[in-house]
Structure formats: C-alpha cells, structure tokens
Design a protein around this motif. Structure first.
Motif, short mmCIF file in Angstrom:
data_model
loop_
_atom_site.label_atom_id
_atom_site.label_comp_id
_atom_site.label_asym_id
_atom_site.label_seq_id
_atom_site.Cartn_x
_atom_site.Cartn_y
_atom_site.Cartn_z
N ARG A 1 0.82 -1.20 0.00
CA ARG A 1 0.00 0.00 0.00
C ARG A 1 0.87 1.27 0.00
NH1 ARG A 1 -2.83 -1.26 3.96
NH2 ARG A 1 -4.71 -2.02 2.92
N SER B 1 2.48 2.05 -3.32
CA SER B 1 1.47 2.63 -4.21
C SER B 1 1.25 4.11 -3.88
CB SER B 1 0.17 1.85 -4.09
OG SER B 1 -0.86 2.45 -4.86
N HIS B 2 1.16 4.43 -2.58
CA HIS B 2 0.95 5.83 -2.17
C HIS B 2 2.12 6.71 -2.60
CE1 HIS B 2 -2.71 5.04 -0.21
NE2 HIS B 2 -2.28 4.68 0.98
N LYS C 1 4.25 6.13 -5.15
CA LYS C 1 4.25 6.23 -6.61
C LYS C 1 3.18 7.20 -7.11
CE LYS C 1 5.05 3.28 -10.61
NZ LYS C 1 5.17 1.87 -11.08
N GLU C 2 2.06 7.24 -6.39
CA GLU C 2 0.96 8.11 -6.80
C GLU C 2 1.07 9.53 -6.23
OE1 GLU C 2 -2.46 5.93 -5.57
OE2 GLU C 2 -2.12 4.31 -7.03
#
Length: 382
Positions: A333, A336-337, A339-340
């Motif tokens: 998670r 992902s945070h 990268k975003e």
C-alpha cells in the motif's frame, strides 16, 4: 569492516569489527548503502533499554546491496538492491502466518512479546544492526525485498521503519471519516502518523510537541494544527478546549519512552534508568481522548514500573491498540501511495551524515541541534 559500537550511555564510536558471516543456510550478507538514526535508537543511546551490551551495533533502518547469500536463499541474489524491514521474522510461525511479523515466535529467545529487531539490544534478540558497512540478514527469503528502480534511496530507507510505523499508528487508531486525531510527538514517526491520518479520513489532525522546528514541519508536511506543550500549564486541558471539552476521537502516542513533561509528572512518573522510560505521553493520550475513543501506541517502550492511568482508561471505555509495526505488511500500500504522490518520505530527511561521523550524528540528533528531524547515514562504498 567499520561499524558503530555502543560503549555505554551517551558513548558510541566507530570501530573495526569482524565481517559478518553466513551462520544459517537462509542468511544473507548485505552491504549497507543507507542507514538511519531512529528516535528509538536514542532510547538505547541514553541507556533506557535493558540489556544493551557494550560493543552492540545499532541500526534497524537500512538498505543495501546483497553481497552474499546462504545456500537455501532463493528470493534474492547477490547484486540485488534491497530494503530490509526492521523486524526479523521467520515467515511461518503462528504469528507470521497472520501477518504479525513483529511478534514472530522463532527469532528472539529473550522475550515472549516482541520478535527480533536489528540492532536493538539483547532484549530483542541481540542481532547487530545496519549502522555498519555490512550486516547479517537472517531469514533472507522472507524479510528483504528488491527496491523498485523508480524508488529513491532516501524514500526506501524511510520504508524500513519510520513511514510504515507512522502509517501503522494511524491504522491502530481505527480512524473513522471526520474524526479528530491528536498525535503526541512530531518526530519522523509522528509526522508520518499525522500525514497518514488524513488518508484514513480524519477531519482534524492536531500535533503536540515542544520543539518549534518540528511543529513547523508538522504544519507544512502533515498540514496539522500544532501545539507546543511547553507554552501551556496543562496540555491536556488545552486539548480538551480544542475539542469542545469532549476529547479527541483518536489519540496516537508517537513518543514512547522518552516523553518530556512538567515537573509534577516527572516527580510522579520519574524517568528511571531501571525502567524503559516514562509514561507521560501515554497518560496524556489517555487523558486527551474522549470517552469511548481509541488510543494508538507505537512509540517504543521497555518495562515500565511507574503508573500508567489504566483505571482512567478503563472507566472512560478507552480502546488501546498497540504493537510494533509489522513493516512488510505495509509495503504494498505504501509503495502505491509513494508512486501516486501521496507521500514523499524523503521530505523529512534533514541531514546526511558519513558513517565516519556517526558519533557526532547521534549527539546532534539527541541534543536536537541544527533543527535535525531525521538523520540518514551514508557510506563511502555507495
């Protein structure tokens, strides 16, 4: 090899130590490229943690390149750039099978609660840590993970403890949409906890500390309301005022063993060398949360003998959730945070310190000099 070595409270130095060796078929040797000094390392440095032995190498936040592997290691190979969670865990016991990697049953013969932790005294297994040129990594098939090519080194080293622990602290709060969240402590973990609270739906986030430079970071990095407890006679009363005299829905203790406080609290809950710190922050959390609220504790504590207000917590119907963070469980998670664009962990790194100057780094971090929030150790072999 060169490694940091503990010589007693407030005394560390860089020493020549024996090169680590493969002791088990599932071991790896990692050449360290980045390490960090954690606020929890200061508990060791100050002599607050039991069984911290002379010669021990600290450092549970590190990344590096795989130098050598044991014959049964299959998931990583020499030359891989890896990040290593601070938890040492077997991956197969009752607790690991449930994702409770910090409570592994097979890696620490000296405790029934916590599993193994790199560089965190013999109460946590006696494993040497990563503030050294090379480190032995047990259970190398289940702990370390190759670092994605797009991930910055400083971001990666924050993922080995500080960011996952702060995120986990917000998770333990069971934050509901619109909740008011108080975070005690604006060190790296507290900053990440405050930032994470927004991602979980918080409506307000308040951060309490006594260092203005850390509170300024809490305002800019975590977009929190800030309070310097040294400016108030009773910070708990101020927190009640700020929350309509009800208390916060969730309070996160991101301080742990070395909480500061007023004279009365130090008299009644004295910081003793025989115990793992002071319960001041935890008691503030219990007092500041509303009835029926949740207190999250992931600040590091050792054994404590002075009074925690457990009766107050019980009578208020407070839920207390606490544990060491199971780091690897958070990685999918959090990657992902990052990268975003929701997190930029390296934004809290304030200092890069050569390994040769690690003693000065500890002094600076411990004494809160030069507005130091998070020091990262860099290596000449990088």
């Amino acid at each position: 090899m060169k490694a940091m070595a503990y010589r007693g409270p407030y005394r560390i130095r860089l020493e020549e130590k024996n090169f680590p060796r493969i002791e088990h078929p599932n071991d790896a040797i990692v050449r360290v490229q980045r390490a960090a000094i954690c606020g929890s390392d200061l508990h060791l440095y100050h002599g607050l943690m039991p069984d911290t032995r002379v010669g021990h190498t600290f450092g549970h936040e590190f990344i590096g390149v795989v130098h050598e592997i044991g014959p049964s290691v299959e998931n990583i190979a020499p030359g891989d750039r890896v990040m290593v969670p601070f938890n040492i865990f077997c991956g197969s016991c009752y607790f690991c099978s449930r994702g409770l990697y910090s409570n592994c049953h097979n890696v620490n013969p000296n405790a029934t609660a916590v599993g193994g932790i790199y560089g965190y005294s013999h109460t946590c297994g006696g494993y040497d840590g990563g503030q050294a040129e090379f480190v032995r990594v047990p259970f190398a098939d289940v702990g370390p993970v190759p670092i994605p090519d797009w991930l910055d080194d400083d971001d990666a080293v924050m993922l080995t403890d500080a960011l996952p622990t702060g995120y986990f602290g917000a998770q333990l709060g069971n934050i509901a949409e619109g909740d008011t969240v108080i975070v005690f402590g604006a060190g790296p973990v507290g900053l990440f906890a405050a930032k994470s609270a927004w991602l979980m739906g918080a409506g307000r986030v308040l951060v309490v500390d006594h260092l203005d430079f850390r509170l300024q970071k809490a305002a800019t990095f975590a977009h929190a309301e800030t309070f310097n407890f040294s400016e108030y006679g009773d910070i708990v009363v101020e927190m009640k005022k700020a929350t309509g005299y009800l208390g916060a829905d969730v309070v996160i203790d991101a301080v742990g063993a070395e909480a500061d406080g007023n004279l009365l609290m130090h008299v009644t809950s004295a910081k003793l060398k025989l115990q793992g710190g002071s319960p001041i922050a935890l008691n503030w959390a219990i007092d500041s949360v509303r009835k029926g609220g949740t207190v999250s504790v992931m600040g590091a504590y050792g054994p404590m003998f002075s009074a925690v207000k457990f009766g107050d917590a019980m009578n208020k119907g407070v839920t207390i959730n606490a544990n060491q963070c199971p780091v690897k469980r958070q990685w999918p998670r959090l990657l992902s945070h990052i990268k975003e664009g929701y997190f930029s962990p390296r934004d809290i790194v304030t200092h890069h310190i050569p390994l040769e100057e690690i003693a000065e780094g500890y002094h600076m971090f411990s004494s809160k000099l030069d507005d130091c929030i998070k020091p990262v150790i860099v290596f000449g072999n990088d």
